[in-house]
Design an enzyme around this catalytic site. Structure first.
Site, PDB file in Angstrom:
ATOM      1  N   ASP A  13       8.226  24.498 -14.541  1.00  9.35           N
ATOM      2  CA  ASP A  13       8.812  25.611 -15.287  1.00  9.35           C
ATOM      3  C   ASP A  13       8.188  25.606 -16.687  1.00  9.35           C
ATOM      4  OD1 ASP A  13      10.834  27.667 -15.971  1.00  9.35           O
ATOM      5  OD2 ASP A  13      11.648  26.072 -17.221  1.00  9.35           O
ATOM      6  N   ASP A  15       9.567  27.844 -20.001  1.00  8.18           N
ATOM      7  CA  ASP A  15      10.560  27.912 -21.074  1.00  8.18           C
ATOM      8  C   ASP A  15      11.587  26.803 -20.917  1.00  8.18           C
ATOM      9  OD1 ASP A  15       9.658  30.280 -22.458  1.00  8.18           O
ATOM     10  OD2 ASP A  15      10.342  31.437 -20.734  1.00  8.18           O
TER      11      ASP A  15
END
Length: 323
Positions: A13, A15
């Site tokens: 991922d 953010d």
């Protein structure tokens, strides 16, 4: 052995995992480089649909992260794929989002438009800082007219260096309220984005900071997951969810660690009665968190610290009061 020895791909991922807003997580560059050095497949899997893969790649490289544009998988790409599967080629699709999202719709043979008309066959909604009442109202008109509604993601918030800001899911909620309809969600926690990112690998590991998207998305795709505590989800969130990952760590730097990161009972921590430290040396609060998660379903309601080491570890985790 580290997790990089056990998996042939890592689905990172972005953010809250690799960076927060414009600030890179300190251990991220070394963790990604270590994966590359060991010939572990790297994918950057983001629910953010506002930017093209090459733009994401540029940002990562500017932050000192070794990244190729082809390693980037976005929810905009996943949403475009869903639209292609569900809609006839050449159909008009109302895009609520950035030009990068419109480009992805165009790339799959559909025609992006910005205003409702009766022949619009789909609505694809992704995050844009410019989205306002007018854009959301166009979407409402199209959906009420029968257009297929696809949301790139349903993240209520967006983690930044300033804190949690409005995410695409918050604007999806406004459209949901106005239409009484539910969108098809292409990004995490639904499986399409994760499965596309993992294509061509045999044993991928997802790494993320959000239980409700990254971890749930990995579980829905049948993929092991590592939760890192540098973004949205907290130790308390982890204790209170049924969507637990296989592993939990402070940050992505743990990928190269030989420590046992798996959520399992730990002999150094006694959590059957009051919490007590039974080990030697400096207690590890995260080892306690893993033990608490493993024992959570049968812990007593009045669980408390039995010694100073346990009290400090709970405080460090933000769990002074467990229940």
């Amino acid at each position: 052995m580290s997790l990089l020895d056990d998996y042939d791909a890592v689905l990172f991922d972005l953010d809250g995992t690799i960076y927060r807003g414009g600030e890179v997580i300190p251990t991220a560059a070394a963790a990604v480089q270590a994966a590359h050095d060991r010939n572990v497949v790297v994918r950057f899997v983001t629910n953010n649909a506002s930017r093209a893969p090459h733009t994401v790649g540029d940002q990562l490289r500017d932050m000192g992260i070794a990244a190729d544009d082809g390693e980037v998988s976005t929810s905009a790409q996943a949403a475009a794929t869903v639209a292609k599967e569900r809609l006839e080629t050449g159909g008009d699709v109302l895009v609520i989002g950035t030009e990068a999202l419109a480009d992805e719709i165009r790339n799959v043979g559909l025609n992006p438009v910005r205003a409702f008309h009766p022949d619009v066959v789909g609505v694809v909604q992704g995050l844009s800082q410019d989205t306002g009442w007018r854009e959301l109202s166009e979407a409402v008109l199209a959906i009420r007219n029968g257009a297929l509604w696809i949301a790139c993601n349903a993240d209520a918030t967006l983690p930044t260096e300033r804190g949690q800001l409005v995410g695409n899911g918050a604007m999806v909620a406004a459209v949901r309220t106005a239409t009484n309809q539910e969108p098809i969600v292409a990004g995490k926690p639904e499986a399409p984005l994760m499965r596309a990112a993992a294509e061509g690998t045999t044993k991928p590991l997802a790494v993320g900071d959000r239980i409700d998207t990254d971890i749930a998305g990995a579980r829905n795709a049948g993929i092991d997951a590592l939760l890192v505590l540098t973004g949205v989800s907290t130790p308390r969130d982890l204790l209170n969810t049924t969507q637990r990952p296989r592993y939990v760590a402070a940050d992505v730097g743990a990928l190269t660690s030989d420590d046992d990161l798996e959520i399992t009972e730990n002999g150094d921590w006694d959590v059957d009665g009051d919490i007590a430290w039974r080990g030697e040396g400096e207690p590890d609060p995260l080892a306690l968190l893993r033990a608490l998660c493993a024992a959570h379903d049968h812990m007593p309601d009045d669980l408390r610290a039995a010694d100073d080491q346990a009290a400090k570890a709970l405080h460090d985790l933000g769990l002074d009061h467990i229940n």
